[in-house]
Scaffold this active site. Structure first.
Site, PDB file in Angstrom:
ATOM      1  N   GLU A  87       2.310  -6.011  -3.758  1.00  0.00           N
ATOM      2  CA  GLU A  87       1.776  -4.840  -4.454  1.00  0.00           C
ATOM      3  C   GLU A  87       2.285  -3.538  -3.840  1.00  0.00           C
ATOM      4  O   GLU A  87       2.338  -3.418  -2.613  1.00  0.00           O
ATOM      5  CB  GLU A  87       0.246  -4.875  -4.385  1.00  0.00           C
ATOM      6  CG  GLU A  87      -0.436  -3.687  -5.032  1.00  0.00           C
ATOM      7  CD  GLU A  87      -1.945  -3.851  -5.046  1.00  0.00           C
ATOM      8  OE1 GLU A  87      -2.644  -2.819  -5.048  1.00  0.00           O
ATOM      9  OE2 GLU A  87      -2.432  -5.006  -5.052  1.00  0.00           O
TER      10      GLU A  87
ATOM     11  N   HIS B 224      -6.415  -2.542 -11.237  1.00  0.00           N
ATOM     12  CA  HIS B 224      -6.758  -2.101  -9.881  1.00  0.00           C
ATOM     13  C   HIS B 224      -8.224  -1.701  -9.861  1.00  0.00           C
ATOM     14  O   HIS B 224      -8.688  -0.979 -10.741  1.00  0.00           O
ATOM     15  CB  HIS B 224      -5.872  -0.905  -9.534  1.00  0.00           C
ATOM     16  CG  HIS B 224      -6.093  -0.317  -8.185  1.00  0.00           C
ATOM     17  ND1 HIS B 224      -6.749   0.893  -7.994  1.00  0.00           N
ATOM     18  CD2 HIS B 224      -5.721  -0.737  -6.949  1.00  0.00           C
ATOM     19  CE1 HIS B 224      -6.762   1.178  -6.706  1.00  0.00           C
ATOM     20  NE2 HIS B 224      -6.157   0.222  -6.052  1.00  0.00           N
TER      21      HIS B 224
ATOM     22  N   GLU C 253      -1.220   1.368  -9.735  1.00  0.00           N
ATOM     23  CA  GLU C 253      -2.533   1.969  -9.511  1.00  0.00           C
ATOM     24  C   GLU C 253      -2.476   3.493  -9.436  1.00  0.00           C
ATOM     25  O   GLU C 253      -3.477   4.167  -9.651  1.00  0.00           O
ATOM     26  CB  GLU C 253      -3.164   1.416  -8.239  1.00  0.00           C
ATOM     27  CG  GLU C 253      -2.463   1.849  -6.953  1.00  0.00           C
ATOM     28  CD  GLU C 253      -2.969   1.106  -5.733  1.00  0.00           C
ATOM     29  OE1 GLU C 253      -3.606   1.742  -4.877  1.00  0.00           O
ATOM     30  OE2 GLU C 253      -2.721  -0.108  -5.642  1.00  0.00           O
TER      31      GLU C 253
ATOM     32  N   HIS D  66       0.812  -1.227   0.000  1.00  0.00           N
ATOM     33  CA  HIS D  66       0.000   0.000   0.000  1.00  0.00           C
ATOM     34  C   HIS D  66       0.843   1.275   0.000  1.00  0.00           C
ATOM     35  O   HIS D  66       0.370   2.351   0.364  1.00  0.00           O
ATOM     36  CB  HIS D  66      -0.941  -0.004   1.218  1.00  0.00           C
ATOM     37  CG  HIS D  66      -2.264   0.661   0.971  1.00  0.00           C
ATOM     38  ND1 HIS D  66      -2.576   1.908   1.455  1.00  0.00           N
ATOM     39  CD2 HIS D  66      -3.347   0.244   0.280  1.00  0.00           C
ATOM     40  CE1 HIS D  66      -3.802   2.243   1.098  1.00  0.00           C
ATOM     41  NE2 HIS D  66      -4.301   1.250   0.380  1.00  0.00           N
TER      42      HIS D  66
END
Length: 388
Positions: A215, A291, A241, A191
């Site tokens: 990710e 995403h 993303e 994140h």
């Protein structure tokens, strides 16, 4: 119904609806309607203003000229790109493809080369702050039929953090892997909370759990750190993303440091731009996993991309995600069965355009309440701001 004359854009309407979404409806002069989802999470009003400003370029234009409209909206301003402007363009692009597909009576993927698969694998988010909670939630999701899961790697993390924090993160992920076994795909989202020094430590520690991918191991503005990170893990690395347009992905792909890109079709420039990015990725032997922790129009757009894209391999979706408080993914659809998940897959949509029908009456009612969703602000123990 086929249209032999230009379909001019006559009207744009925007609806800010719970839990944190913004919907756009574009109507042509002969009544064909297209829907899109232009939003930046936590900045819905800002993007709404951007779409409204872009409306000056749209009214009266032929809705079928999608490429020309995209180029106009992107290049007409001296300043271009970034999350707000490209998210505004993204929702417009989605709505125009919806109009085009409906006017020709075909799904969007048929206009972009046709289907390459019959069904698309999806994954579910799992929560739980403690190892036992996360493991139990994972087992529930597997029992519901999912074959792939994703979870956050950590809570708040300082620039350089303690061995205890690393141990807690690893134990939580280990508990989930033990609960579901190696037959279930397990992805872990850093994140962007983890900075370079700790990302190396965590990635190395997690290698043993045979993850589907990690990710956003670092913030996108620090993607040069991926060069070093690839030396510390054999796990596939996913990111993207928070990258916008094909130009945002260019240096990432040429660096050779990423295995999976994750363009968000409500942020990166829309369906057509997403297809261009996916084609670039294919040339670099990189997979695509769009995403999508957003609403039904973003998911519908993502699936249209998935079904015409050979290197798309899995799709994020937000059903029962923690963001969707009181309103969930299916609530604004006339026919929720279009997103019916079976054995971890969703079937290829067959209806024209984006393949979904929006319950407009419910959208209008919900828009009267709206929302004021914003990201939480996290702080370290010393009071300094940290990444959420």
């Amino acid at each position: 119904m086929l249209h032999n004359r230009p379909m001019k854009i006559a009207k744009l309407e925007l609806f800010k609806v719970p839990p944190r979404w913004l919907f756009l409806k574009i109507t042509t002069d002969d009544g064909v309607e297209g829907w899109g989802e232009p939003v930046v999470e936590g900045r819905a009003d800002t993007v709404k203003s951007a779409v409204t400003e872009m409306g000056d370029y749209l009214i009266g234009q032929d809705a079928s000229h999608i490429e020309d409209i995209w180029q106009t909206l992107y290049r007409s301003g001296f300043y271009r790109g970034g999350p707000v402007l490209t998210s505004a363009i993204s929702g417009i692009d989605q709505a125009l493809w919806d109009i085009k597909g409906k006017s020709l009576g075909v799904p969007v993927y048929d206009l972009l080369g046709g289907a390459v698969r019959d069904k698309m694998r999806v994954y579910s988010w799992i929560g739980g702050d403690k190892a036992a909670e996360a493991a139990e939630h994972a087992k529930q999701r597997v029992a519901a039929g999912y074959t792939a899961l994703k979870m956050n790697a950590t809570a708040d993390f300082e620039w350089i953090d303690s061995a205890l924090k690393v141990q807690e993160a690893v134990e939580r992920i280990a508990a989930v892997r033990e609960a579901v076994g190696n037959g279930i795909g397990l992805a872990v989202d850093f994140h962007g909370r983890v900075h370079r020094g700790m990302a190396k430590v965590l990635a190395k520690e997690l290698d043993q759990y045979k993850l589907l991918f990690i990710e956003e191991p670092v913030l996108p503005e620090n993607n040069e750190a991926l060069i070093e990170l690839t030396r510390h893990t054999s796990t596939p690395i996913a990111t993207g993303e928070r990258l916008y347009t094909r130009w945002g992905f260019k240096s990432l792909l040429t660096s050779g440091t990423v295995d999976i890109i994750q363009p968000d079709l409500s942020h990166t420039g829309g369906i057509w731009e997403g297809r261009k990015i996916a084609a670039m990725a294919e040339a670099f032997d990189v997979a695509v996993a769009p995403h999508c922790p957003l609403g039904p129009l973003t998911l519908a757009s993502s699936l249209q991309l998935d079904f015409c894209t050979p290197n798309a391999f899995i799709q994020e979706q937000s059903l029962e995600i923690h963001y969707n408080q009181h309103t969930d993914l299916l609530d604004y659809l006339v026919d929720p069965s279009v997103f019916k998940y079976e054995d971890g897959f969703v079937a290829r949509p067959t209806k024209p355009g984006l393949g979904v029908e929006i319950n407009e009456a419910k959208v209008r009612e919900a828009a009267r309440a709206g929302h004021q969703w914003h990201n939480p602000v996290w702080r370290n123990i010393d009071g300094s701001v940290t990444e959420w």
